[in-house]
Design a protein around this motif. Sequence first.
Motif, PDB file in Angstrom:
ATOM      1  N   UNK A   3       0.831  -1.209   0.000  1.00 19.42           N
ATOM      2  CA  UNK A   3       0.000   0.000   0.000  1.00 19.42           C
ATOM      3  C   UNK A   3       0.866   1.259   0.000  1.00 19.42           C
ATOM      4  N   UNK A   4       1.985   1.216   0.733  1.00 15.42           N
ATOM      5  CA  UNK A   4       2.836   2.407   0.764  1.00 15.42           C
ATOM      6  C   UNK A   4       3.542   2.639  -0.574  1.00 15.42           C
ATOM      7  N   UNK A   5       3.597   1.596  -1.398  1.00 21.07           N
ATOM      8  CA  UNK A   5       4.276   1.755  -2.687  1.00 21.07           C
ATOM      9  C   UNK A   5       3.375   2.383  -3.743  1.00 21.07           C
ATOM     10  N   UNK A   6       2.057   2.340  -3.517  1.00 20.03           N
ATOM     11  CA  UNK A   6       1.095   2.708  -4.567  1.00 20.03           C
ATOM     12  C   UNK A   6       1.336   4.082  -5.169  1.00 20.03           C
ATOM     13  N   UNK A   7       1.516   5.083  -4.307  1.00 21.86           N
ATOM     14  CA  UNK A   7       1.592   6.452  -4.825  1.00 21.86           C
ATOM     15  C   UNK A   7       3.030   6.865  -5.140  1.00 21.86           C
ATOM     16  N   UNK A   8       3.926   5.887  -5.197  1.00 22.75           N
ATOM     17  CA  UNK A   8       5.338   6.157  -5.466  1.00 22.75           C
ATOM     18  C   UNK A   8       5.816   7.364  -4.666  1.00 22.75           C
ATOM     19  N   UNK A   9       5.835   7.212  -3.343  1.00 20.79           N
ATOM     20  CA  UNK A   9       6.079   8.363  -2.477  1.00 20.79           C
ATOM     21  C   UNK A   9       7.504   8.888  -2.565  1.00 20.79           C
ATOM     22  N   UNK A  10       7.644  10.176  -2.288  1.00 20.71           N
ATOM     23  CA  UNK A  10       8.976  10.765  -2.226  1.00 20.71           C
ATOM     24  C   UNK A  10       9.637  10.417  -0.909  1.00 20.71           C
ATOM     25  N   UNK A  11       8.845  10.318   0.138  1.00 19.79           N
ATOM     26  CA  UNK A  11       9.357   9.889   1.435  1.00 19.79           C
ATOM     27  C   UNK A  11       8.444   8.793   1.955  1.00 19.79           C
ATOM     28  N   UNK A  12       9.071   7.709   2.406  1.00 19.12           N
ATOM     29  CA  UNK A  12       8.296   6.612   2.940  1.00 19.12           C
ATOM     30  C   UNK A  12       8.632   6.460   4.424  1.00 19.12           C
ATOM     31  N   UNK A  13       7.606   6.527   5.249  1.00 17.00           N
ATOM     32  CA  UNK A  13       7.800   6.346   6.686  1.00 17.00           C
ATOM     33  C   UNK A  13       7.387   4.926   7.049  1.00 17.00           C
ATOM     34  N   UNK A  14       8.286   4.192   7.651  1.00 18.29           N
ATOM     35  CA  UNK A  14       7.957   2.843   8.094  1.00 18.29           C
ATOM     36  C   UNK A  14       8.111   2.809   9.616  1.00 18.29           C
ATOM     37  N   UNK A  15       7.005   2.633  10.310  1.00 18.52           N
ATOM     38  CA  UNK A  15       7.055   2.658  11.770  1.00 18.52           C
ATOM     39  C   UNK A  15       7.147   1.237  12.317  1.00 18.52           C
ATOM     40  N   UNK A  16       8.327   0.869  12.750  1.00 15.00           N
ATOM     41  CA  UNK A  16       8.600  -0.471  13.276  1.00 15.00           C
ATOM     42  C   UNK A  16       8.012  -1.564  12.382  1.00 15.00           C
ATOM     43  N   UNK A  17       8.486  -1.609  11.138  1.00  9.39           N
ATOM     44  CA  UNK A  17       7.849  -2.510  10.178  1.00  9.39           C
ATOM     45  C   UNK A  17       8.043  -3.987  10.500  1.00  9.39           C
ATOM     46  N   UNK A  18       9.018  -4.318  11.321  1.00 11.50           N
ATOM     47  CA  UNK A  18       9.235  -5.741  11.593  1.00 11.50           C
ATOM     48  C   UNK A  18       8.809  -6.134  12.996  1.00 11.50           C
ATOM     49  N   UNK A  19       8.190  -5.190  13.708  1.00  2.97           N
ATOM     50  CA  UNK A  19       7.848  -5.516  15.087  1.00  2.97           C
ATOM     51  C   UNK A  19       6.790  -6.621  15.120  1.00  2.97           C
ATOM     52  N   UNK A  20       7.062  -7.657  15.880  1.00  4.44           N
ATOM     53  CA  UNK A  20       6.125  -8.759  16.000  1.00  4.44           C
ATOM     54  C   UNK A  20       6.183  -9.776  14.872  1.00  4.44           C
TER      55      UNK A  20
ATOM     56  N   UNK B 237       7.959 -12.873  12.643  1.00  3.80           N
ATOM     57  CA  UNK B 237       8.939 -13.935  12.862  1.00  3.80           C
ATOM     58  C   UNK B 237      10.164 -13.619  11.998  1.00  3.80           C
ATOM     59  N   UNK B 238      11.289 -14.273  12.283  1.00  2.53           N
ATOM     60  CA  UNK B 238      12.534 -13.897  11.587  1.00  2.53           C
ATOM     61  C   UNK B 238      12.441 -13.982  10.069  1.00  2.53           C
ATOM     62  N   UNK B 239      11.703 -14.947   9.553  1.00  2.00           N
ATOM     63  CA  UNK B 239      11.601 -15.074   8.092  1.00  2.00           C
ATOM     64  C   UNK B 239      10.845 -13.880   7.511  1.00  2.00           C
ATOM     65  N   UNK B 240       9.730 -13.552   8.133  1.00  2.00           N
ATOM     66  CA  UNK B 240       8.935 -12.420   7.642  1.00  2.00           C
ATOM     67  C   UNK B 240       9.703 -11.114   7.800  1.00  2.00           C
ATOM     68  N   UNK B 241      10.435 -10.996   8.907  1.00  2.00           N
ATOM     69  CA  UNK B 241      11.215  -9.775   9.140  1.00  2.00           C
ATOM     70  C   UNK B 241      12.286  -9.641   8.064  1.00  2.00           C
ATOM     71  N   UNK B 242      12.870 -10.767   7.704  1.00  2.00           N
ATOM     72  CA  UNK B 242      13.907 -10.737   6.693  1.00  2.00           C
ATOM     73  C   UNK B 242      13.372 -10.302   5.338  1.00  2.00           C
ATOM     74  N   UNK B 243      12.155 -10.726   5.039  1.00  2.00           N
ATOM     75  CA  UNK B 243      11.545 -10.307   3.774  1.00  2.00           C
ATOM     76  C   UNK B 243      11.319  -8.795   3.754  1.00  2.00           C
TER      77      UNK B 243
END
Lengths: 330, 264
Positions: free
Chosen positions: A165-182, A184-190
């Motif tokens: 969803x954050x990619x849709x509007x091809x943003x100039x600035x992308x804010x990711x707030x703790x994107x890997x919180x919670x 598992x290691x595989x998903x976090x790695x992706x």
Amino acid sequence: MSEHPSAAAVPTGSSGTGAGPALAVSHLTKRFGGRTAFEDVSFEVARGEVFGFLGPNGAGKTTTVRTLGTLISPTAGSAEVAGIPLTEANGERIRQRIAVMPENPGLYMRLTIRENLEFFARLYGLHDRGSRIHHALAAVGLVDRSDDLCGRLSKGLRQRVALARTLLNEPEVMFLDEPTSGLDPVAAREVHELIEALREREVTVFLTTHRLEEAERLCDRVAILNTRLRTVGRPQDLSGTLFRRSLAVETAAPLPDPASVFTSSAGVDGWAPDGAARYLLSVADPRAVAPGVVRALVRAGADVVSVSETRHSLEEVYLQLVDQDPEIRS
Amino acid sequence: MIRVDLGRTLALAQKEAREYRRTPFIVGAMVVLPFFFLVEPMLTIFVVPASEPARVVDKTVGAIFLLMLVVPTVIPATVAAYSVVGERQQGTLEPLLITPVRREEILLGKALSAVVPSVAIAYLLFALVEICAALFAANPHVSAILTEGPHILAEAIFAPLLAMWSIWVGTAVSTRSSDVRVAQQLGTLASLPPLAVTALVSFQVLPPVLGVAIGFAAGLLALDIGMWWVVSSMFDREQLVTGSRPAASSAAAPGPGEVRRIRA
Ligand SMILES: Nc1ncnc2c1ncn2[C@@H]1O[C@H](COP(=O)(O)OP(=O)(O)O)[C@@H](O)[C@H]1O
Ligand SMILES: [Mg+2]
């Protein structure tokens, strides 16, 4: 698993379009009544940079993201987001040019992945919705899952949809707030791989995290926040400048008179025991001092096991800065 | 004055409608409630004998007119009360508010998605009652009053106006609430007062002439517009995002590699 995030599908950042930094923040402060979320925060983020915003829980990271994302207005200070001054009147213009992934994915659980993305694409007024959605889905490896209901997805997949969803509007600035919180290691790695891909495409990323290895691995620069900004710099430089460097010496048996050995060698500013037969020497230049220390040890009849330069991790920098802060102990 | 982008407003309305269609209790409310409200009119039409005097029939038919207006009042209140709380519970409020969408577009989109089906259902119901009254009423007074022109017009005008009122009230309650049930009960309760006023016309305390109906309609419209201003001023981004903080973010357990505070 067949669906890997693919770097090729990630949109290119608009780093070339505007002059000046992607974010310029000056003495920004936000208070909720008497409670200070963050205070006197100033920094700049260059276009195309991956900027880590590091701090413990309650440091003010989310509030900073919300403030820069025009959701809440600052109490004091000023900022420019994607080159636009952060004011109430500019809110809509800024929102059109940025994207925020909040702490919770925030998907409509009764809608499919595609319906979710379609909705947001329409809110951005995008015309080429079909291809934008396809590219966003390809970037997070969810093209063949697009008709799944979001309510049925795992946490990791929901996070990927939120990223799409954050990619849709091809943003100039992308804010990711703790994107890997919670995650598992595989998903976090992706998620990490996707951020790497964003960096390659020169999308400006503002990444908040309390995971140090994440910041160290992904970010060009990090800021450490604990209500106030503690420091800003490249991860490797922070550990170099914040600590006096040191040599760790280990001998086979404890030295009978360590003081005389260490004070006799040139360049050693101080020493301290660090275990039974281990010593930590405070030095200005570890490489220049080490040979002399070894010679002194040999002269004293000690069996040298190792002499090494100690490397301070970002974690130590972080803990030192956070521990210095009186507010955290309240 | 109010700048509204039609594309975004419709996007919201369609999203909303899609969610409603997949929410069992909303579908249930839209399907079951109307049937419930058909019982009394049908009894009146088919059962009240021709011998019943006009004076008694007036009261019964008044109740039917009122009942027909309960549907467009209660259904939108239920739906609207869900609208903002539902977003908050799913955590979608923040992603929604971070887009360029304006608050008026959010409110109108949500209102549209609730008004259209509610009013459609109300009209359908009313049409059914009217047709049955005209064709099958056992008592001539029943069919005469039910098919009176000003009465029908009043019903037709009141339904969407009452629905709008309910929606703004339901949304207002919803913006300040984090519990769907509380929001729905409060919203339904708050939607009723204007309905009580229309009872005056239904029961012919005030004569059901065109002038009175139009006067009431104008009053309702003014109420709707006033409530719109109240709701859109309550619908503040900062208030919505920070008003009730989600517990999830602070409750999340630290994963491997996350730094915990060492000192107590
Ligand atoms: N809506 C709010 N009302 C009052 N205090 C708040 C609100 N949101 C955040 N805070 C406070 O501001 C501080 C920073 O919170 P937050 O930005 O969520 O930190 P982080 O994201 O770094 O964990 C905390 O002390 C928090 O309690
Ligand atoms: Mg946070």
